[in-house]
Design an enzyme around this catalytic site. Structure first.
Site, PDB file in Angstrom:
ATOM      1  CG  HIS A 206      -0.180   0.242   2.468  1.00  0.00           C
ATOM      2  ND1 HIS A 206       0.537  -0.729   3.098  1.00  0.00           N
ATOM      3  CD2 HIS A 206      -0.079   1.450   3.189  1.00  0.00           C
ATOM      4  CE1 HIS A 206       1.146  -0.132   4.175  1.00  0.00           C
ATOM      5  NE2 HIS A 206       0.584   1.160   4.339  1.00  0.00           N
TER       6      HIS A 206
HETATM    7  C1  UD1 Z   1      -2.398   5.007   6.673  1.00  0.00           C
HETATM    8  C2  UD1 Z   1      -0.884   5.104   7.269  1.00  0.00           C
HETATM    9  C3  UD1 Z   1       0.074   3.894   7.340  1.00  0.00           C
HETATM   10  C4  UD1 Z   1      -0.586   2.866   7.460  1.00  0.00           C
HETATM   11  C5  UD1 Z   1      -1.664   2.401   6.696  1.00  0.00           C
HETATM   12  C6  UD1 Z   1      -2.551   1.078   6.891  1.00  0.00           C
HETATM   13  C7  UD1 Z   1      -0.570   7.638   7.498  1.00  0.00           C
HETATM   14  C8  UD1 Z   1       0.325   8.813   6.918  1.00  0.00           C
HETATM   15  N1  UD1 Z   1      -0.497   6.369   6.798  1.00  0.00           N
HETATM   16  O1  UD1 Z   1      -2.079   4.951   5.212  1.00  0.00           O
HETATM   17  O2  UD1 Z   1       1.236   4.201   7.820  1.00  0.00           O
HETATM   18  O3  UD1 Z   1       0.337   1.656   7.172  1.00  0.00           O
HETATM   19  O4  UD1 Z   1      -2.755   3.479   7.006  1.00  0.00           O
HETATM   20  O5  UD1 Z   1      -3.667   1.103   6.468  1.00  0.00           O
HETATM   21  O6  UD1 Z   1      -1.191   7.873   8.350  1.00  0.00           O
HETATM   22  N2  UD1 Z   1      -9.402   4.842   2.426  1.00  0.00           N
HETATM   23  C9  UD1 Z   1     -10.473   4.761   2.319  1.00  0.00           C
HETATM   24  N3  UD1 Z   1     -11.199   3.912   3.581  1.00  0.00           N
HETATM   25  C10 UD1 Z   1     -10.509   4.373   4.755  1.00  0.00           C
HETATM   26  C11 UD1 Z   1      -9.417   4.871   4.607  1.00  0.00           C
HETATM   27  C12 UD1 Z   1      -8.772   5.282   3.638  1.00  0.00           C
HETATM   28  O7  UD1 Z   1     -11.153   4.032   1.186  1.00  0.00           O
HETATM   29  O8  UD1 Z   1     -11.183   3.586   5.599  1.00  0.00           O
HETATM   30  C13 UD1 Z   1      -8.853   5.469   1.248  1.00  0.00           C
HETATM   31  C14 UD1 Z   1      -8.891   7.018   0.966  1.00  0.00           C
HETATM   32  O9  UD1 Z   1      -9.292   7.139  -0.339  1.00  0.00           O
HETATM   33  C15 UD1 Z   1      -7.562   7.487   1.417  1.00  0.00           C
HETATM   34  C16 UD1 Z   1      -6.720   6.583   1.034  1.00  0.00           C
HETATM   35  O10 UD1 Z   1      -7.451   5.211   1.096  1.00  0.00           O
HETATM   36  O11 UD1 Z   1      -7.429   8.865   0.702  1.00  0.00           O
HETATM   37  C17 UD1 Z   1      -5.635   6.614   2.153  1.00  0.00           C
HETATM   38  O12 UD1 Z   1      -6.038   6.751   3.454  1.00  0.00           O
HETATM   39  P1  UD1 Z   1      -4.998   7.459   4.544  1.00  0.00           P
HETATM   40  O13 UD1 Z   1      -5.523   7.372   5.666  1.00  0.00           O
HETATM   41  O14 UD1 Z   1      -4.753   8.646   3.825  1.00  0.00           O
HETATM   42  O15 UD1 Z   1      -3.529   6.703   4.373  1.00  0.00           O
HETATM   43  P2  UD1 Z   1      -3.158   5.032   4.114  1.00  0.00           P
HETATM   44  O16 UD1 Z   1      -2.471   5.342   2.856  1.00  0.00           O
HETATM   45  O17 UD1 Z   1      -4.489   4.304   4.482  1.00  0.00           O
END
Ligand code: UD1
Length: 359
Positions: A206
């Site tokens: 990811h």
């Molecule tokens: C976050 C953490 C990362 C961790 C990962 C595990 C940070 C900087 N990164 O990254 O360290 O390893 O979580 O999962 O905090 N999204 C959904 N549903 C959700 C959450 C997110 O669809 O419940 C999608 C959204 O489009 C979002 C993208 O995933 O923009 C990324 O989510 P985000 O929380 O920004 O960071 P992660 O890549 O999940």
């Protein structure tokens, strides 16, 4: 008056770290308030973990949702500051290195509420990782540092943190792993394709460096499937990766992409796999404790003990590194590894004992 601690959790890798802390706090003379920032909000990224791990409903959800890093950080800071101004706590306890960790630490410390950081002091040295920035900022304003390794202690000492604020306690994520390993359960895919212990691989990817460019991601997956030599490759796909994959056509019959799994299902799959290929940090700790070979598709790690002591190898992000790694695995030459110091399931108790003393 009893002391109250705010426990902050926002994203998937936080939930397994707070579960044992809440359990230990319940048996202590400290009160707590559980705050979910809402950084992860899908049931599969959040709710299922609360259910699997018996974490109580959060007292408060800041509902920040998705956004750019600055948007998420700002949203969490504003919401948490408002919360504290209305009803303050005596300590803000943050875990790990996600955006929620840093944002709440800043909001609390600016209101002169002390901060405790669980999993403090680890460093990858790679500023391209948002988590590295989160770690450095959080540790620069933390009062009580709880560490998973002596390397983390040294990193903090080098930054000038006095020894009496650093507590080498072990790993709360491993508390959760050891407390739940008897409860692991096979996910639906186990029966669906008739998986057999030791005869399949698990992949998780990811990180932006691996997944944000669809052709690079396809090349990595191709090399993994080739390396797997016909054994099934199970890939629970993070929402970020799923969006990128919509743009490419992948035709690998041995690759099975599924939705993110719950904690108990994911770790069942890992425990019984031949090996794991990942770009996660936390998973390298779990594979180390379960003795499962792990190939990490990153150039650096903030958890060096998973390589020096455990079963993890750092391969970098070039797909060419996978062939020799699979060769070593199939020829039976993968290192056996052992368990890092104090990763014994008692870390949360140690943390709570320290908090009872210092607060
Ligand atoms: C976050 C953490 C990362 C961790 C990962 C595990 C940070 C900087 N990164 O990254 O360290 O390893 O979580 O999962 O905090 N999204 C959904 N549903 C959700 C959450 C997110 O669809 O419940 C999608 C959204 O489009 C979002 C993208 O995933 O923009 C990324 O989510 P985000 O929380 O920004 O960071 P992660 O890549 O999940």
């Amino acid at each position: 008056m009893r002391v109250r601690i705010d426990i902050i959790a926002g994203a998937r890798p936080n939930f397994m770290k707070i579960a044992p802390l809440i359990k230990a706090l319940k048996g202590s003379n400290l009160d707590y308030r559980l705050i979910h920032t809402g950084q992860h909000y899908d049931r599969k990224m959040s709710g299922d973990f609360f259910a699997d791990l018996g974490i109580p409903e959060p007292d408060l959800n800041l509902n920040v949702g998705s956004g750019s890093h600055a948007e998420q950080t700002a949203g969490i800071m504003v919401a948490y500051e408002k919360t504290l101004l209305k009803d303050s706590s005596d300590l803000c306890l943050v875990v790990g290195d996600v955006t929620s960790t840093m944002a709440c630490a800043i909001a609390a410390q600016k209101l002169r509420i002390p901060v405790a950081h669980v999993e403090a002091g680890i460093r990858s040295g790679d500023w391209a990782m948002p988590e590295e920035i989160n770690r450095m900022v959080t540790d620069s304003i933390t009062n009580y540092f709880f560490t998973t390794s002596k390397v983390a202690n040294s990193n903090l000492s080098r930054c000038g943190i006095p020894d009496d604020r650093i507590f080498f306690v072990g790993n709360t994520m491993i508390d959760t792993l050891l407390a739940n390993c008897e409860r692991f359960r096979p996910p639906t895919v186990w029966k669906e394709i008739g998986l057999v212990t030791g005869q399949y691989f698990v992949v998780t990817l990811h990180r932006p460096a691996n997944v944000d460019e669809e052709h690079g991601l396809a090349r990595l997956l191709e090399a993994i499937v080739r390396g797997a030599r016909g054994l099934p490759v199970i890939f629970p796909v993070h929402p970020r990766t799923a969006k990128v994959l919509e743009a490419v056509e992948l035709e690998f019959p041995d690759l099975r992409m599924i939705e993110p799994l719950s904690y108990l299902e994911f770790n069942y799959l890992v425990k019984h796999s031949k090996a794991v290929i990942t770009d996660s940090g936390g998973i390298t700790e779990e594979t180390t404790v379960m003795g499962v070979p792990c190939m990490t598709l990153r150039d650096s790690t903030e958890r060096p003990e998973t390589v020096t002591v455990g079963t993890n190898e750092l391969l970098g992000t070039d797909s060419a590194a996978l062939d020799p790694a699979f060769e070593s695995l199939f020829s039976g030459n993968w290192k056996k590894g052992s368990i890092p110091e104090k990763w014994d399931g008692k870390t949360a108790e140690r943390i709570v004992a320290v908090l009872e003393k210092v607060l």
